[in-house]
Design an enzyme around this catalytic site. Structure first.
Site, PDB file in Angstrom:
ATOM      1  N   ASN A   9      28.738   1.428  -8.978  1.00 36.51           N
ATOM      2  CA  ASN A   9      29.922   0.612  -8.680  1.00 36.51           C
ATOM      3  C   ASN A   9      29.515  -0.855  -8.790  1.00 36.51           C
ATOM      4  O   ASN A   9      28.793  -1.364  -7.947  1.00 36.51           O
ATOM      5  CB  ASN A   9      30.391   0.944  -7.249  1.00 36.51           C
ATOM      6  CG  ASN A   9      31.520   0.037  -6.787  1.00 36.51           C
ATOM      7  OD1 ASN A   9      32.130  -0.670  -7.594  1.00 36.51           O
ATOM      8  ND2 ASN A   9      31.806   0.060  -5.491  1.00 36.51           N
ATOM      9  N   TRP A  10      29.996  -1.503  -9.844  1.00 38.57           N
ATOM     10  CA  TRP A  10      29.588  -2.902 -10.088  1.00 38.57           C
ATOM     11  C   TRP A  10      30.324  -3.878  -9.173  1.00 38.57           C
ATOM     12  O   TRP A  10      29.999  -5.044  -9.122  1.00 38.57           O
ATOM     13  CB  TRP A  10      29.856  -3.281 -11.538  1.00 38.57           C
ATOM     14  CG  TRP A  10      28.943  -2.623 -12.545  1.00 38.57           C
ATOM     15  CD1 TRP A  10      28.023  -1.620 -12.322  1.00 38.57           C
ATOM     16  CD2 TRP A  10      28.863  -2.923 -13.940  1.00 38.57           C
ATOM     17  NE1 TRP A  10      27.394  -1.294 -13.491  1.00 38.57           N
ATOM     18  CE2 TRP A  10      27.884  -2.075 -14.509  1.00 38.57           C
ATOM     19  CE3 TRP A  10      29.528  -3.830 -14.777  1.00 38.57           C
ATOM     20  CZ2 TRP A  10      27.552  -2.117 -15.864  1.00 38.57           C
ATOM     21  CZ3 TRP A  10      29.200  -3.862 -16.134  1.00 38.57           C
ATOM     22  CH2 TRP A  10      28.224  -3.019 -16.660  1.00 38.57           C
ATOM     23  N   LYS A  11      31.360  -3.432  -8.515  1.00 39.91           N
ATOM     24  CA  LYS A  11      32.190  -4.290  -7.633  1.00 39.91           C
ATOM     25  C   LYS A  11      32.673  -5.523  -8.423  1.00 39.91           C
ATOM     26  O   LYS A  11      32.885  -5.422  -9.623  1.00 39.91           O
ATOM     27  CB  LYS A  11      31.402  -4.682  -6.390  1.00 39.91           C
ATOM     28  CG  LYS A  11      30.769  -3.471  -5.709  1.00 39.91           C
ATOM     29  CD  LYS A  11      30.232  -3.761  -4.348  1.00 39.91           C
ATOM     30  CE  LYS A  11      29.564  -2.518  -3.796  1.00 39.91           C
ATOM     31  NZ  LYS A  11      29.220  -2.613  -2.402  1.00 39.91           N
ATOM     32  N   HIS A  94      37.249   3.174  -1.347  1.00 40.71           N
ATOM     33  CA  HIS A  94      35.987   2.480  -1.026  1.00 40.71           C
ATOM     34  C   HIS A  94      36.168   1.669   0.256  1.00 40.71           C
ATOM     35  O   HIS A  94      37.238   1.098   0.500  1.00 40.71           O
ATOM     36  CB  HIS A  94      35.581   1.566  -2.186  1.00 40.71           C
ATOM     37  CG  HIS A  94      34.179   1.073  -2.038  1.00 40.71           C
ATOM     38  ND1 HIS A  94      33.863   0.009  -1.223  1.00 40.71           N
ATOM     39  CD2 HIS A  94      33.015   1.528  -2.558  1.00 40.71           C
ATOM     40  CE1 HIS A  94      32.552  -0.171  -1.262  1.00 40.71           C
ATOM     41  NE2 HIS A  94      32.010   0.722  -2.065  1.00 40.71           N
ATOM     42  N   GLU A  96      35.252  -1.170   1.094  1.00 34.87           N
ATOM     43  CA  GLU A  96      35.658  -2.574   0.921  1.00 34.87           C
ATOM     44  C   GLU A  96      37.158  -2.670   0.667  1.00 34.87           C
ATOM     45  O   GLU A  96      37.795  -3.630   1.097  1.00 34.87           O
ATOM     46  CB  GLU A  96      34.837  -3.208  -0.219  1.00 34.87           C
ATOM     47  CG  GLU A  96      33.403  -3.458   0.220  1.00 34.87           C
ATOM     48  CD  GLU A  96      32.358  -3.383  -0.885  1.00 34.87           C
ATOM     49  OE1 GLU A  96      32.724  -3.461  -2.067  1.00 34.87           O
ATOM     50  OE2 GLU A  96      31.169  -3.226  -0.536  1.00 34.87           O
ATOM     51  N   GLU A 166      30.096   7.520   2.377  1.00 28.70           N
ATOM     52  CA  GLU A 166      29.474   6.201   2.386  1.00 28.70           C
ATOM     53  C   GLU A 166      29.578   5.602   3.786  1.00 28.70           C
ATOM     54  O   GLU A 166      30.581   4.942   4.107  1.00 28.70           O
ATOM     55  CB  GLU A 166      30.188   5.291   1.390  1.00 28.70           C
ATOM     56  CG  GLU A 166      30.106   5.758  -0.039  1.00 28.70           C
ATOM     57  CD  GLU A 166      30.158   4.587  -1.003  1.00 28.70           C
ATOM     58  OE1 GLU A 166      29.180   4.379  -1.721  1.00 28.70           O
ATOM     59  OE2 GLU A 166      31.159   3.861  -1.002  1.00 28.70           O
ATOM     60  N   GLY A 172      25.456  -2.033   1.266  1.00 28.41           N
ATOM     61  CA  GLY A 172      25.042  -3.408   0.984  1.00 28.41           C
ATOM     62  C   GLY A 172      24.226  -4.040   2.095  1.00 28.41           C
ATOM     63  O   GLY A 172      24.008  -5.251   2.111  1.00 28.41           O
ATOM     64  N   SER A 212      23.100   1.798   0.127  1.00 24.04           N
ATOM     65  CA  SER A 212      21.752   1.264  -0.080  1.00 24.04           C
ATOM     66  C   SER A 212      20.779   2.275  -0.694  1.00 24.04           C
ATOM     67  O   SER A 212      19.605   2.313  -0.326  1.00 24.04           O
ATOM     68  CB  SER A 212      21.190   0.693   1.226  1.00 24.04           C
ATOM     69  OG  SER A 212      21.999  -0.372   1.685  1.00 24.04           O
ATOM     70  N   GLY A 233      25.705   0.818  -5.365  1.00 26.36           N
ATOM     71  CA  GLY A 233      26.259  -0.529  -5.477  1.00 26.36           C
ATOM     72  C   GLY A 233      25.227  -1.484  -6.064  1.00 26.36           C
ATOM     73  O   GLY A 233      25.027  -1.558  -7.276  1.00 26.36           O
ATOM     74  N   GLY A 234      24.550  -2.210  -5.189  1.00 26.45           N
ATOM     75  CA  GLY A 234      23.621  -3.274  -5.604  1.00 26.45           C
ATOM     76  C   GLY A 234      22.640  -2.854  -6.689  1.00 26.45           C
ATOM     77  O   GLY A 234      22.453  -3.576  -7.689  1.00 26.45           O
TER      78      GLY A 234
HETATM   79  C1  PEP Z   1      28.885   0.977  -2.586  1.00 23.36           C
HETATM   80  O1  PEP Z   1      29.436  -0.104  -2.548  1.00 23.36           O
HETATM   81  O2  PEP Z   1      29.534   1.999  -2.895  1.00 23.36           O
HETATM   82  C2  PEP Z   1      27.465   1.049  -2.244  1.00 23.36           C
HETATM   83  C3  PEP Z   1      26.939   2.219  -1.995  1.00 23.36           C
HETATM   84  O3  PEP Z   1      26.796  -0.141  -2.226  1.00 23.36           O
HETATM   85  P1  PEP Z   1      25.218  -0.350  -1.985  1.00 23.36           P
HETATM   86  O4  PEP Z   1      24.501   0.659  -2.829  1.00 23.36           O
HETATM   87  O5  PEP Z   1      24.941  -1.751  -2.411  1.00 23.36           O
HETATM   88  O6  PEP Z   1      24.968  -0.123  -0.519  1.00 23.36           O
END
Ligand code: PEP
Length: 253
Positions: A9-11, A94, A96, A166, A172, A212, A233-234
């Protein structure tokens, strides 16, 4: 059949030039795992990403969509618009979106219905906040998020659904649920699906873990029997890290 999936997920990262650059890097990586690989760029990069990956095995998916097919919803994007640029899968729910855009279970249920009516696949996200876990409410929260948005669906639609647990406190933040915490929750989620539907649906639904995940912890998390992959994510913003995670997944665990 239950699929193994690693989705990035590039957000709200990567403009068009950066999208091309990251896809060029992704194409240089070799995949040794049997997991299906997906990336979710931002809307403005979807078509370019789809074109750039047309002959590749990486699927381009969307981060969100509106529940209506068209109309007076300024700034929104519909399922058929996504499909018109080659997108067949959408992430919904999600944390966010829930936190910053007030997406409720009720709204998400409408989005789920709209995606399915358009024959799309869904990666449906849910997870508890830190306080829910501290007060031992994490199972109840996850149960209500899943029930409210998904349990009205007929059994036949579950072929199009992937679940993504999640925990919000792990997104994040660098904090990760331990492999045991992930397994415990994933087994609980599968038991909910079993109770509502049947063994076939429960065994065939893929449940991803997100929060993460990095090259250093992916293998241990993915080794758990009810963890069928990850939403990243990251670490999805760097091709080497992302494929280190993809390749940490091995069906023979
Ligand atoms: C996400 O936003 O779905 C996620 C898992 O982010 P991260 O891996 O950065 O925690």
């Amino acid at each position: 059949m239950r699929k193994n999936i690693v989705a990035g997920n590039w957000k709200m990262n990567n403009d068009l030039a950066q999208t091309h650059a990251l896809i060029t890097d992704l194409k240089k990586q070799t995949q040794t795992s049997k997991a299906e690989v997906m990336i979710a760029p931002t809307y403005t990069s979807l078509y370019a990403a789809f074109e750039a990956l047309r002959l590749d095995k990486i699927e381009v998916i969307a981060q969100n969509m509106h529940f209506a097919n068209n109309g007076a919803y300024t700034g929104e994007i519909s399922a058929n618009m996504l499909k018109s640029v080659g997108v067949e899968t959408v992430i919904l729910g999600h944390s966010e979106r829930r936190a910053y855009f007030d997406e409720t279970d009720e709204l998400l249920s409408k989005k789920v219905d709209a995606a399915l009516e358009n024959n799309m696949h869904i990666i449906f996200c849910f997870g508890e906040e830190l306080n829910d876990r501290k007060t031992d409410n994490h199972f109840d929260i996850v149960e209500s998020q899943i029930k409210n948005a998904l349990f009205h669906l007929p059994e036949s639609t579950w072929n199009n659904i992937v679940l993504a647990y999640e925990p919000v406190w792990a997104i994040g933040t660098g904090e990760t649920a331990s492999p045991e915490q992930a397994q415990e929750m994933h087994a609980f989620i599968r038991s909910l699906v079993l109770d509502q539907y049947n063994n076939d649906v429960a065994e065939n639904v893929s449940i991803l873990y997100g929060g993460s995940v990095k090259p250093s912890n992916a293998k241990e998390i993915f080794s758990k029997p009810d963890v069928d992959g990850g939403l990243i994510g990251g670490a999805a913003l760097n091709a080497e890290d992302f494929f280190a995670i993809v390749n940490a997944f091995n069906m023979s665990y």
